[in-house]
Design a protein around this motif. Sequence first.
Motif, PDB file in Angstrom:
ATOM      1  N   ASP A 221       0.881  -1.159   0.000  1.00 25.02           N
ATOM      2  CA  ASP A 221       0.000   0.000   0.000  1.00 25.02           C
ATOM      3  C   ASP A 221       0.918   1.208   0.000  1.00 25.02           C
ATOM      4  O   ASP A 221       2.118   1.088   0.291  1.00 25.02           O
ATOM      5  CB  ASP A 221      -0.847  -0.018   1.280  1.00 25.02           C
ATOM      6  CG  ASP A 221      -2.135   0.799   1.129  1.00 25.02           C
ATOM      7  OD1 ASP A 221      -2.236   1.594   0.168  1.00 25.02           O
ATOM      8  OD2 ASP A 221      -3.021   0.646   1.980  1.00 25.02           O
ATOM      9  N   SER A 222       0.398   2.372  -0.319  1.00 29.11           N
ATOM     10  CA  SER A 222       1.229   3.568  -0.164  1.00 29.11           C
ATOM     11  C   SER A 222       0.340   4.771   0.111  1.00 29.11           C
ATOM     12  O   SER A 222      -0.834   4.800  -0.245  1.00 29.11           O
ATOM     13  CB  SER A 222       2.077   3.807  -1.418  1.00 29.11           C
ATOM     14  OG  SER A 222       1.261   4.235  -2.475  1.00 29.11           O
ATOM     15  N   ARG A 223       0.930   5.718   0.794  1.00 30.16           N
ATOM     16  CA  ARG A 223       0.249   6.962   1.137  1.00 30.16           C
ATOM     17  C   ARG A 223       1.274   8.086   1.081  1.00 30.16           C
ATOM     18  O   ARG A 223       2.326   7.985   1.712  1.00 30.16           O
ATOM     19  CB  ARG A 223      -0.303   6.936   2.570  1.00 30.16           C
ATOM     20  CG  ARG A 223      -1.452   5.990   2.819  1.00 30.16           C
ATOM     21  CD  ARG A 223      -2.762   6.593   2.342  1.00 30.16           C
ATOM     22  NE  ARG A 223      -3.912   5.834   2.831  1.00 30.16           N
ATOM     23  CZ  ARG A 223      -4.278   4.634   2.374  1.00 30.16           C
ATOM     24  NH1 ARG A 223      -3.568   4.044   1.451  1.00 30.16           N
ATOM     25  NH2 ARG A 223      -5.342   4.029   2.860  1.00 30.16           N
ATOM     26  N   ASP A 243       9.998   5.573   3.567  1.00 27.88           N
ATOM     27  CA  ASP A 243      10.065   6.296   2.293  1.00 27.88           C
ATOM     28  C   ASP A 243      11.014   5.585   1.321  1.00 27.88           C
ATOM     29  O   ASP A 243      11.317   6.097   0.252  1.00 27.88           O
ATOM     30  CB  ASP A 243      10.493   7.756   2.510  1.00 27.88           C
ATOM     31  CG  ASP A 243      11.858   7.877   3.158  1.00 27.88           C
ATOM     32  OD1 ASP A 243      12.386   6.847   3.636  1.00 27.88           O
ATOM     33  OD2 ASP A 243      12.405   8.993   3.201  1.00 27.88           O
ATOM     34  N   LEU A 244      11.502   4.419   1.723  1.00 32.03           N
ATOM     35  CA  LEU A 244      12.282   3.604   0.787  1.00 32.03           C
ATOM     36  C   LEU A 244      11.417   3.213  -0.402  1.00 32.03           C
ATOM     37  O   LEU A 244      10.198   3.187  -0.315  1.00 32.03           O
ATOM     38  CB  LEU A 244      12.712   2.302   1.473  1.00 32.03           C
ATOM     39  CG  LEU A 244      13.993   2.246   2.277  1.00 32.03           C
ATOM     40  CD1 LEU A 244      14.158   0.840   2.835  1.00 32.03           C
ATOM     41  CD2 LEU A 244      15.198   2.633   1.430  1.00 32.03           C
ATOM     42  N   GLY A 245      12.076   2.855  -1.501  1.00 27.89           N
ATOM     43  CA  GLY A 245      11.338   2.328  -2.637  1.00 27.89           C
ATOM     44  C   GLY A 245      10.629   1.032  -2.277  1.00 27.89           C
ATOM     45  O   GLY A 245      11.047   0.309  -1.370  1.00 27.89           O
ATOM     46  N   ALA A 246       9.571   0.743  -3.020  1.00 26.57           N
ATOM     47  CA  ALA A 246       8.763  -0.436  -2.722  1.00 26.57           C
ATOM     48  C   ALA A 246       9.598  -1.714  -2.791  1.00 26.57           C
ATOM     49  O   ALA A 246       9.422  -2.640  -1.996  1.00 26.57           O
ATOM     50  CB  ALA A 246       7.589  -0.521  -3.691  1.00 26.57           C
ATOM     51  N   GLN A 247      10.566  -1.745  -3.741  1.00 26.15           N
ATOM     52  CA  GLN A 247      11.369  -2.948  -3.921  1.00 26.15           C
ATOM     53  C   GLN A 247      12.246  -3.209  -2.700  1.00 26.15           C
ATOM     54  O   GLN A 247      12.301  -4.317  -2.174  1.00 26.15           O
ATOM     55  CB  GLN A 247      12.240  -2.808  -5.193  1.00 26.15           C
ATOM     56  CG  GLN A 247      12.956  -4.084  -5.571  1.00 26.15           C
ATOM     57  CD  GLN A 247      11.980  -5.260  -5.683  1.00 26.15           C
ATOM     58  OE1 GLN A 247      10.960  -5.183  -6.390  1.00 26.15           O
ATOM     59  NE2 GLN A 247      12.256  -6.346  -4.959  1.00 26.15           N
ATOM     60  N   GLU A 248      12.908  -2.143  -2.217  1.00 29.49           N
ATOM     61  CA  GLU A 248      13.791  -2.328  -1.061  1.00 29.49           C
ATOM     62  C   GLU A 248      13.007  -2.683   0.199  1.00 29.49           C
ATOM     63  O   GLU A 248      13.461  -3.457   1.033  1.00 29.49           O
ATOM     64  CB  GLU A 248      14.626  -1.056  -0.824  1.00 29.49           C
ATOM     65  CG  GLU A 248      15.897  -1.031  -1.653  1.00 29.49           C
ATOM     66  CD  GLU A 248      16.791   0.145  -1.288  1.00 29.49           C
ATOM     67  OE1 GLU A 248      17.919  -0.099  -0.835  1.00 29.49           O
ATOM     68  OE2 GLU A 248      16.341   1.306  -1.453  1.00 29.49           O
ATOM     69  N   PHE A 252      13.341  -6.027   2.561  1.00 29.70           N
ATOM     70  CA  PHE A 252      13.400  -6.038   4.028  1.00 29.70           C
ATOM     71  C   PHE A 252      12.379  -7.010   4.599  1.00 29.70           C
ATOM     72  O   PHE A 252      12.681  -7.818   5.481  1.00 29.70           O
ATOM     73  CB  PHE A 252      13.154  -4.622   4.560  1.00 29.70           C
ATOM     74  CG  PHE A 252      12.935  -4.553   6.036  1.00 29.70           C
ATOM     75  CD1 PHE A 252      13.986  -4.664   6.931  1.00 29.70           C
ATOM     76  CD2 PHE A 252      11.646  -4.375   6.550  1.00 29.70           C
ATOM     77  CE1 PHE A 252      13.779  -4.593   8.305  1.00 29.70           C
ATOM     78  CE2 PHE A 252      11.433  -4.313   7.904  1.00 29.70           C
ATOM     79  CZ  PHE A 252      12.500  -4.425   8.787  1.00 29.70           C
ATOM     80  N   VAL A 253      11.169  -6.952   4.064  1.00 31.36           N
ATOM     81  CA  VAL A 253      10.099  -7.811   4.569  1.00 31.36           C
ATOM     82  C   VAL A 253      10.399  -9.275   4.282  1.00 31.36           C
ATOM     83  O   VAL A 253      10.148 -10.158   5.114  1.00 31.36           O
ATOM     84  CB  VAL A 253       8.739  -7.375   3.979  1.00 31.36           C
ATOM     85  CG1 VAL A 253       7.652  -8.408   4.274  1.00 31.36           C
ATOM     86  CG2 VAL A 253       8.351  -6.005   4.530  1.00 31.36           C
ATOM     87  N   ARG A 254      10.976  -9.529   3.123  1.00 32.74           N
ATOM     88  CA  ARG A 254      11.327 -10.905   2.783  1.00 32.74           C
ATOM     89  C   ARG A 254      12.347 -11.444   3.792  1.00 32.74           C
ATOM     90  O   ARG A 254      12.218 -12.556   4.295  1.00 32.74           O
ATOM     91  CB  ARG A 254      11.903 -10.955   1.352  1.00 32.74           C
ATOM     92  CG  ARG A 254      11.835 -12.342   0.722  1.00 32.74           C
ATOM     93  CD  ARG A 254      12.187 -12.306  -0.766  1.00 32.74           C
ATOM     94  NE  ARG A 254      11.363 -11.359  -1.509  1.00 32.74           N
ATOM     95  CZ  ARG A 254      11.844 -10.280  -2.147  1.00 32.74           C
ATOM     96  NH1 ARG A 254      13.143 -10.014  -2.135  1.00 32.74           N
ATOM     97  NH2 ARG A 254      11.028  -9.469  -2.796  1.00 32.74           N
ATOM     98  N   LEU A 255      13.354 -10.632   4.095  1.00 36.59           N
ATOM     99  CA  LEU A 255      14.354 -11.034   5.093  1.00 36.59           C
ATOM    100  C   LEU A 255      13.685 -11.326   6.431  1.00 36.59           C
ATOM    101  O   LEU A 255      13.968 -12.331   7.085  1.00 36.59           O
ATOM    102  CB  LEU A 255      15.351  -9.886   5.307  1.00 36.59           C
ATOM    103  CG  LEU A 255      16.491  -9.731   4.322  1.00 36.59           C
ATOM    104  CD1 LEU A 255      17.169  -8.384   4.562  1.00 36.59           C
ATOM    105  CD2 LEU A 255      17.481 -10.873   4.502  1.00 36.59           C
TER     106      LEU A 255
END
Lengths: 259, 180
Positions: A221-223, A243-248, A252-255
């Motif tokens: 999601d983004s706001r 405010d990181l890019g969605a990919q980064e 992080f979440v994958r880790l």
Amino acid sequence: MNKGECAEMTLLIQAGVDGELAPAEAARVAAHLDQCPACADTESQLLALSGRLRRELPFYAAPDALHAAVRARIAAAAPAPKVRSPAAPVWRRLSWRNVWPVAPFGAGAAVAAVALLLLLPTGGGLPDAVVASHVRALQPGHLMDVVSTDQHTVKPWFDGRLDFAPPVKDFQREGFPLTGGRLDYLDERPVAALVYGRRQHLIDLYVWPEEGRPDVAPTSDSRNGYNMLRWRQGGMMFWAVSDLGAQELADFVRLWRAA
Amino acid sequence: MTGPGLTEFERVVLPHLDAAHNLARWLVADATLAEDIVQDAALRAFSYFSSYRGGDAKAWLLRIVRNLAYTALDARRRAGTTSLDDGTTADGEDHPAMQVPDAADDPEASLARREGFARLDRALATLPADLRECLVLRELEELSYKEVAQVTGVPVGTVMSRLWRARQALMQSGTEGRAP
Ligand SMILES: [Zn+2]
């Protein structure tokens, strides 16, 4: 009217306008005003000014986010938890009681009851609240409640202050070092906020229990230019915002999920 | 999350958080700084709460807010990070002067668009800090003279004369509310 009497009247007239006169003084002032147009004019000017100030100037009530932040920080500063759930799992009571003077209460019945009241993860204004909380935390001078890159410091810090034990992990080697944590307040409940760094960016990871609910894969999601990922894992709800890019952020979440 | 002290604190002190924010906002004229001051003030109030012996909780909290606000303004002025011009109070004390709030970029101040507001606001903003705080405490926070005295740490007589000087200044600046 003589000037001396009028000069003496000024503060009394003002006190009358401010509702600070005792009845006897009020009567004396009223008698003077009846006979003195100059002082009567002063009184009407004071009344008019007072009316304008109250009518036209804004009263800056505290924003909701500030109310919540204050409550969270006070809760964090308070010495001991409020509720000790008798239903805390035995393993948790045993594992912590001997280590920490304040026995953390487990994610027991009381917490489960609270969880029922929570919005569904997709619901309502929660994404806005998460971003607002994150933005507030980025402001200069905003304190982290516990500043430490050591998960073995951060984790016990939470244990005395929350009615659940948030998992704390560090990803220093992967380039997402843990920098600290704080207590925050979302959806009318205290939550853990873990803070991670990534270059000059920060990631807030909010964690709270949603016991007995199924695991849910990350949803993005983004706001206002902030990216969010939320998921449920092991009876805990997680919201990552940055405010990181969605990919980064997804990296992080994958880790986090794999660790 | 709470001991008995916290419950009591929430009941007695937290209802005055709006008043605290309003005062901070008027004293520092900066939305972000005002919020930080309120957070600090609430935390301080909580840590002093064991020494609070009943009485006027609103005035007690506002005094903490007021002192933190002046400390923050002072620090900011010394750091030279803003264009605050140094004001001198009517008493000749050195006080940070205040910024005129810029109503144009402040969504909270939609009232600014109302006729007359900007002028009154500006006149209030240009008062010396000690006069302005008395007026804000009296008119917007609706404190009694005694409470204003408690918050500002001066005698009631001083409160009365400061209020009078503040009002005189506003009336003389042509912002008094005479019917048009
Ligand atoms: Zn007279």
